[in-house]
Design an enzyme around this catalytic site. Structure first.
Site, PDB file in Angstrom:
ATOM      1  N   SER A 230      35.171  31.940  33.787  1.00  0.00           N
ATOM      2  CA  SER A 230      34.151  32.258  34.794  1.00  0.00           C
ATOM      3  C   SER A 230      34.762  33.226  35.798  1.00  0.00           C
ATOM      4  CB  SER A 230      33.726  30.998  35.532  1.00  0.00           C
ATOM      5  OG  SER A 230      34.750  30.587  36.424  1.00  0.00           O
ATOM      6  N   ASP A 231      33.971  34.136  36.351  1.00  0.00           N
ATOM      7  CA  ASP A 231      34.475  34.861  37.507  1.00  0.00           C
ATOM      8  C   ASP A 231      34.760  33.807  38.578  1.00  0.00           C
ATOM      9  OD1 ASP A 231      35.317  36.670  39.379  1.00  0.00           O
ATOM     10  OD2 ASP A 231      33.559  37.966  39.260  1.00  0.00           O
ATOM     11  N   TRP A 232      35.585  34.177  39.522  1.00  0.00           N
ATOM     12  CA  TRP A 232      36.117  33.191  40.478  1.00  0.00           C
ATOM     13  C   TRP A 232      34.996  32.594  41.337  1.00  0.00           C
ATOM     14  CZ3 TRP A 232      39.189  34.534  37.068  1.00  0.00           C
ATOM     15  CH2 TRP A 232      40.527  34.158  37.040  1.00  0.00           C
ATOM     16  N   GLY A 233      34.589  31.393  40.944  1.00  0.00           N
ATOM     17  CA  GLY A 233      33.499  30.741  41.668  1.00  0.00           C
ATOM     18  C   GLY A 233      32.141  31.022  41.060  1.00  0.00           C
TER      19      GLY A 233
END
Ligand code: BGC
Length: 769
Positions: A230-233
């Site tokens: 996942s992209d961060w968050g």
């Protein structure tokens, strides 16, 4: 992914408890995966990316270790040089190995839908083939050294405003023709170890939980075998994300999502097989990363700085050079005024997660001092303050210095506050102070050169008033040296724009809809972004895609196509000659575009399909060879949800810019093995005519009207007509045919007043299956 890592991963998964699986699916803090000592599963480290190693030690936003800051993606893309990017990738990987980093978070291949996109500096291009080929080379370079990459941000991540919430609403064809192919090319050609799922929803479904994107396209169609992070968050609903195949959540969420996964697995919301299938690729990448880690690697900062300088030099785009003002001749030049604070404090990289702590920084001012002749007087004036604002004192000083020199070089561009991850640009303009400074200097100094340092396209209201313009981009830590090299002629500029420079914001493809402000970005311009838009709407850009000058000149000749008519399965070889017709050694980017002559759907006027960069000594000529395959002629066909070629004529266009393509040739391409959607009551009569099994029934349907519908039939039984009468009848018949062709088959019954019954149509449909 190598099959032995997959089988090792499977064997390990079989031994793992539910808790251990859940543990692995979320990171250990910001940059690492969890280790599981019981099973000897090591932890791997990821860092940004893409143009340097940002290994943060300690707190999430703390300073990172010193690393070479290479030019950002928009700069590197302008070099149009896959070998160079591969080399940069190898150097980046060496720095990763030296820092015990296993995955570098890049490259970014999102399309530049609008020049206002805040992260455009981190992306390659507005064209999917260029972006995809460059990304593949980057990935191959990094991964050849045993370090993984993360291709990002998948998919349609094109605006920063409300980036965690705004849905990118893109129609199917545009998705396949514009927003997916760069990912597709990179995955198919280079198999990145990981793909990063973007923050945004795509057509209402978060990228991290989008089964269509993660399974249907990425794994099933393209054969991706690595892990999706996942992209961060970017996780919205972790259970949905697991079920959709998003392997790793970053950064880790501790017990928060872990407990949800455990519960969901216990209640069957995550089926056991699904859970295992999500853990396996993640584990396989971890095992591979550790197997390929080389603890003995150290990198040579000087060598990498030299490569960064070379890369920045190749990225420089010479946009204007009236009267051969450039290159400066250090031996003959008596005085030069360097104006603008960027000469001494350059902007050389973008702001946000990609920001690298450089091993050193070169400035154009210092590097030019080294290159100028010993008798050349070098003057300097700051011209503007940090945010680009200027004052009458600063302008006066700049005018004074400029006036007294033989040549003035003004350094301008975008400060960090104008262009960054996290927000989109408010306008295409340089800071007002930079524009004022350029105007002021140009008014007193006819030999004015402008050097621009910015990560994406800007407008240049003063373009007609200055002698030369160099687009130096965000050239990385050695960008200053590269600018000095280009100004002094040590480097012959060979960059070409990988994105169109518009004359004004109102001319851009997504205007006025960018960025979308209601959490719904409607991609209403469809596939007409970048040069596709400027071509179709006949809008003159400030500088077109693919454009860039050189200190030498090139001539194109002798386009040869291996066949004038092919079946789409055969492919074709295209050759041409390119010659350096000037006095200096130089490099030319040769571009090949394809245009469909009579498309059945609205298609761009032309599309880039291949390119290469050729180094030529003065007077030297080389043969360039390209290969075009079926896909290069195809477009995405909504009736079959796949790529298909329409039989017909295609024009091949080759040259040195999207708006300067002197070599052209037609080729006939015959579609083979075309899949036809089944005919139905709603099919149009022309669809019967085009369908292999419907063809035979076309006449029956058309004749049910009792009207002649072809030129021959119109005049067949009246041979005595005068030529005028015959022409009139034929014209009428053509109108009838146009009317009939666009009619759904079921309407024939009513129009024929019941003579053609619905049952007759059913019979035809049965026979045509
Ligand atoms: C960015 C990514 C980056 C990640 C880790 C995110 O905010 O969108 O590109 O890799 O942070 O720093």
């Amino acid at each position: 992914m190598d099959s032995d890592f997959i089988s090792q991963a499977r064997a390990l998964v079989a031994q793992m408890t539910l808790e251990e699986k859940a543990l692995l699916l979320s990171g250990d803090g910001w940059w690492k995966t969890h280790r599981i000592d019981r099973l000897n599963v090591p932890s791997v480290m990821m860092t940004d990316g893409p143009h340097g190693v940002r290994k943060v030690e300690g707190a999430a936003l703390a300073a990172s270790v010193p690393a070479t800051c290479f030019p950002t993606a928009s700069a590197l893309a302008s070099a149009w040089n896959t070998d160079l990017i591969r080399e940069v990738g190898m150097a980046l990987a060496e720095e990763c190995q030296a820092n015990d980093v296993q995955i570098l978070l890049g490259p970014g291949v999102n399309m530049k839908r609008s020049p206002l996109g805040g992260r455009n500096f981190e992306y390659f291009s507005e064209d999917p083939v260029l972006a995809g080929k460059l990304a593949a080379a980057y990935i191959q370079g990094v991964q050849s050294q045993g370090v993984g990459t993360s291709l990002k941000h998948y998919a349609a991540n094109n605006q920063e405003f409300e980036r965690m919430a705004a849905s990118s609403n893109v129609d199917e064809r545009t998705m396949h023709e514009i927003y997916l192919p760069a990912f597709e090319l990179a995955v198919k050609e280079a198999q990145p170890w990981s793909v990063m799922a973007a923050y945004n929803p795509v057509n209402g479904v978060y990228a991290t939980e989008n089964e269509w994107l993660l399974q249907g396209i990425l794994r099933a169609r393209w054969g991706f075998q690595g892990l999706v992070v996942s992209d961060w968050g970017a996780i919205h609903d972790r259970i949905e994300a697991v079920n959709a195949g998003c392997n790793l959540e970053m950064p880790g969420s501790g017990e928060f999502h872990r407990d949800q996964i455990i519960q969901a697995a216990r209640t069957g919301r995550i089926p056991p097989a699904t859970l295992d299938e999500v853990v396996v690729p993640l584990l396989a990448v971890i095992l591979k990363a550790k197997a390929l880690h080389r603890p003995d690697v150290a990198f040579n900062p000087e060598g990498h700085d030299a490569l960064a300088r070379r890369a920045a030099g190749e990225s420089v785009v010479l946009l204007k050079n009236d009267g051969a003002l450039l290159p400066l001749d250090p031996a003959a030049l008596k005085s030069v005024a360097l104006i603008g604070a960027f000469a001494k404090t350059p902007r050389y990289q973008g702001a946000g997660s990609s920001q690298v702590n450089p091993t050193r920084i070169s400035t154009a001012y210092e590097e030019l001092l080294k290159l100028m002749g010993k008798d050349t007087v070098v003057r300097y004036a700051a011209g503007y303050a940090e945010e680009g604002e200027t004052t009458s004192e600063l302008l006066d000083e700049a005018r004074q210095q400029a006036k007294e020199a033989e040549v003035a070089v003004v350094f301008a561009g975008l400060p960090d506050s104008y262009e960054s991850e996290g927000f989109d640009r408010a306008s295409l303009e340089l800071p007002p102070g930079h524009n004022e400074l350029i105007e002021a200097v140009a008014a007193v100094q006819p030999n004015t050169v402008v050097v621009l340092m910015n990560g994406s396209a800007v407008t240049m209201p003063w373009a007609g008033k200055v002698g030369a313009i160099i687009e130096a981009w965000l050239g990385g830590q050695a960008g200053g040296g590269a600018v000095a090299d280009a100004l002094a002629g040590r480097v012959n500029p060979s960059g070409k724009l990988a994105e169109t420079f518009p004359a004004r914001l109102e001319d851009t493809p997504a205007y006025p809809d960018f960025p979308a402000r209601d959490k719904n970005a409607l991609y209403g311009e469809r596939c007409f972004i970048g040069y596709r838009h400027y071509d179709a709407r006949k809008v003159a850009p400030l500088f077109p895609f693919g454009f860039g000058l050189s200190y030498t000149t090139f001539a194109y000749s002798d386009l040869r196509v291996s066949a004038s008519s092919i079946r789409d399965t055969e492919g074709v070889t295209v050759e041409l000659e390119v010659k350096n017709t000037g006095q200096r050694a130089g490099k030319e980017v040769v571009q090949l575009y394809v245009r469909e002559q009579h498309p059945k759907v609205a298609r761009p006027e032309k599309e880039l399909k291949a390119f290469t960069k050729v180094a030529l000594e003065p007077g030297e000529e080389k043969t360039v060879r390209f290969r075009l395959e079926k896909r290069d002629f195809a477009c995405y066909d909504l009736s079959i949800h796949d790529w298909a070629v329409n039989s017909g004529t295609f024009e091949l266009l080759a040259g040195g810019s999207s708006r300067d393509l002197p070599l052209r040739q037609m080729i006939n391409v015959e579609a083979t093995g075309r899949v036809y959607p089944p005919l139905t009551r709603d099919s149009l009569l022309k669809e019967f005519a085009a369908h292999p099994k419907g063809k035979a029934h076309y006449a029956t349907l058309a004749n049910a009207f009792g009207m002649g519908n072809s030129d021959e039939e119109a005049t067949a039984d009246t041979p005595d007509l005068t030529p005028e009468e015959a022409a009139a009848k034929k014209k009428a018949a053509r109108a009838v045919k146009a009317f009939l062709d666009d009619m759904p088959a079921y309407k024939v019954s009513a129009f024929s007043e019941g003579r053609f019954t619905p049952r007759m149509l059913d019979d035809i449909l049965r026979q045509a299956q």
